[in-house]
Design a protein around this motif. Structure first.
Motif, short mmCIF file in Angstrom:
data_model
loop_
_atom_site.label_atom_id
_atom_site.label_comp_id
_atom_site.label_asym_id
_atom_site.label_seq_id
_atom_site.Cartn_x
_atom_site.Cartn_y
_atom_site.Cartn_z
N LEU A 105 0.81 -1.21 0.00
CA LEU A 105 0.00 0.00 0.00
C LEU A 105 0.85 1.27 0.00
O LEU A 105 1.62 1.53 0.93
N TYR A 106 0.67 2.08 -1.05
CA TYR A 106 1.27 3.40 -1.16
C TYR A 106 0.15 4.43 -1.21
O TYR A 106 -0.74 4.35 -2.05
N ALA A 107 0.20 5.39 -0.29
CA ALA A 107 -0.85 6.41 -0.22
C ALA A 107 -0.22 7.76 0.11
O ALA A 107 0.27 7.95 1.22
N PRO A 108 -0.20 8.69 -0.82
CA PRO A 108 0.41 10.00 -0.55
C PRO A 108 -0.53 10.92 0.20
O PRO A 108 -1.76 10.86 0.04
N LEU A 109 0.02 11.78 1.04
CA LEU A 109 -0.72 12.91 1.55
C LEU A 109 -0.80 13.95 0.44
O LEU A 109 0.12 14.07 -0.38
N TYR A 110 -1.89 14.71 0.40
CA TYR A 110 -2.01 15.72 -0.64
C TYR A 110 -2.91 16.86 -0.15
O TYR A 110 -3.70 16.70 0.77
N ARG A 111 -2.77 18.00 -0.81
CA ARG A 111 -3.51 19.20 -0.42
C ARG A 111 -4.91 19.19 -1.03
O ARG A 111 -5.23 19.98 -1.92
N TRP A 137 -0.09 13.87 -8.74
CA TRP A 137 0.73 13.59 -9.92
C TRP A 137 2.21 13.47 -9.54
O TRP A 137 2.90 12.54 -9.98
N GLN A 138 2.69 14.39 -8.71
CA GLN A 138 4.08 14.32 -8.28
C GLN A 138 4.34 13.04 -7.47
O GLN A 138 5.38 12.40 -7.61
N ALA A 139 3.37 12.67 -6.62
CA ALA A 139 3.53 11.45 -5.82
C ALA A 139 3.53 10.22 -6.69
O ALA A 139 4.34 9.30 -6.48
N PHE A 140 2.64 10.17 -7.67
CA PHE A 140 2.55 8.99 -8.53
C PHE A 140 3.81 8.82 -9.38
O PHE A 140 4.34 7.72 -9.50
N THR A 141 4.29 9.90 -9.96
CA THR A 141 5.50 9.80 -10.78
C THR A 141 6.71 9.45 -9.91
O THR A 141 7.60 8.71 -10.35
N TYR A 142 6.73 9.97 -8.68
CA TYR A 142 7.82 9.61 -7.76
C TYR A 142 7.73 8.13 -7.40
O TYR A 142 8.75 7.42 -7.36
N TYR A 143 6.52 7.66 -7.14
CA TYR A 143 6.31 6.24 -6.85
C TYR A 143 6.80 5.37 -8.00
O TYR A 143 7.52 4.37 -7.79
N PRO A 152 3.44 -5.10 -11.04
CA PRO A 152 2.06 -4.75 -11.40
C PRO A 152 1.48 -3.86 -10.30
O PRO A 152 1.86 -3.98 -9.13
N PHE A 153 0.53 -3.01 -10.68
CA PHE A 153 -0.04 -2.11 -9.68
C PHE A 153 -1.54 -1.89 -9.93
O PHE A 153 -2.05 -2.06 -11.05
N ILE A 154 -2.22 -1.51 -8.85
CA ILE A 154 -3.63 -1.14 -8.88
C ILE A 154 -3.71 0.34 -8.55
O ILE A 154 -2.98 0.83 -7.68
N LEU A 155 -4.58 1.06 -9.23
CA LEU A 155 -4.89 2.44 -8.87
C LEU A 155 -6.28 2.46 -8.26
O LEU A 155 -7.20 1.81 -8.77
N ALA A 156 -6.45 3.19 -7.18
CA ALA A 156 -7.77 3.23 -6.55
C ALA A 156 -7.93 4.47 -5.70
O ALA A 156 -6.96 5.04 -5.20
N GLY A 157 -9.17 4.87 -5.53
CA GLY A 157 -9.50 6.00 -4.68
C GLY A 157 -10.98 6.02 -4.39
O GLY A 157 -11.71 5.07 -4.70
#
Length: 332
Positions: A105-111, A137-143, A152-157
């Motif tokens: 699980l990767y979950a960035p904090l964001y404004r 976007w910055q978090a995802f590209t950094y990830y 492989p990865f899943i995107l979700a929200g």
């Protein structure tokens, strides 16, 4: 014209928002001094969740939490606010838990923007949400560059998180070079429309339970409540989480493995066969067996709009589907 995920200058934001006071809110006029510093994703503190061992699972999940900001102080969530961090973290143990036990699980904090902004004119909403979009976007590209390592990865929200994800994917999907690694994108609590797909042909909706590289979207409502649901967009393509099709067919409650409700004391209540589901007029029409279990969010959304329960109503089915899509992906 659809909303594009573009940054708008602080000066323009000031001009737009200063002239629109929300009835009933104590939020101050928006100004440059109200904008929190952007997260630095090289720092652990800028992530709501990072796996202790990224090799625990062969698949990652990149999660964008829903709207938790609804106070009378902040137009934008300060990423370093510990109280708001705790509120965001509840999504990890509730909604995102359908993924987190099956993926890293990767979950960035964001404004993210305050929910009160939904009452503002569309241009003002675009101005506020642009900060969160840039952060994600910055978090995802950094990830992708530093953490993913080709897995492989899943995107979700959910809710605002899903809104941000679909806007970014419309703009960038098909240009990243990682598209072949997508298991699926669960854009739940927001709409994906034919216009969205036309803007980016690289996006496609899932049509069955084991298709990979595709997108899932639905918004749960009582019969006839589609028009009052703020997250339903005209023409929204609805995935039925009991059949994983977009054909509009009715699926009885017997196919619902279990709805899971999260109690304040940390316990859960699981109810098999709690609701049927059918796609109608851009919404997912549900008929809960016990209204007491789906009534606590009526202050935030109109009665009959079950936005708060989009994951809970179909929790066990989503969990099973995540397993099935991961399995299908690894077989390819």
């Amino acid at each position: 014209m659809r909303r594009l995920a573009t940054l708008i200058s602080v000066a323009l934001t000031l001009l737009l928002l200063a002239t629109h006071a929300l009835a009933g809110t104590q939020l101050p006029p928006f100004s440059a001094k109200n904008v929190p510093a952007a997260p630095d994703y090289t720092e652990h503190a800028s992530w709501l969740s990072l796996p202790e061992n990224p090799n625990t699972h062969p698949v990652d999940i990149f999660w964008v939490y829903p709207t938790i900001l609804h106070d009378d102080t902040h137009w934008l969530m300060p990423p370093d606010n510990t109280q708001l961090q705790k509120a965001a973290a509840t999504s990890l143990t509730t909604q995102a838990s359908v993924f987190s036990n099956q993926a890293n699980l990767y979950a960035p904090l964001y404004r993210q923007m305050n929910m009160a902004a939904l009452s503002l004119p569309q241009k003002d909403v675009e101005s506020l949400i642009s900060y969160g979009m840039e952060d994600v976007w910055q978090a995802f590209t950094y990830y992708l560059k530093n953490f993913n390592q080709g897995r492989p990865f899943i995107l979700a929200g959910h809710s605002q998180g899903s809104d941000i994800l679909i806007e970014l994917l419309i703009k960038h999907w098909g240009q990243l070079g990682v598209e072949k690694n997508l298991v699926a994108a669960y854009i739940i609590g927001w709409s994906i429309t034919p216009d969205d797909l036309a803007h980016n042909p690289a996006l496609n909706m899932c049509k069955n339970a084991t298709q990979t590289g595709c997108f899932i979207s639905y918004n749960s409502v009582a019969p006839g409540k589609q028009s009052v649901a703020p997250t339903i967009r005209t023409g929204g393509i609805v995935t039925n989480p009991l059949s994983w099709t977009i054909d509009g067919g009715f699926v009885p409650a017997e196919c619902n493995i279990g709805s899971v409700f999260f109690n304040d004391d940390g316990t859960t209540t699981t109810v098999p066969h709690f609701t049927s589901a059918q796609s109608k007029e851009s919404g997912l029409v549900v008929q809960p067996a016990d209204m007491k279990l789906v009534s606590i969010d009526l202050e935030s959304f109109p009665e009959g709009v079950y936005h708060f329960y989009d994951y809970s109503l179909f929790y066990e089915n989503i969990k099973q589907n995540v397993h099935d899509r991961i399995e299908a992906f690894t077989r390819h």
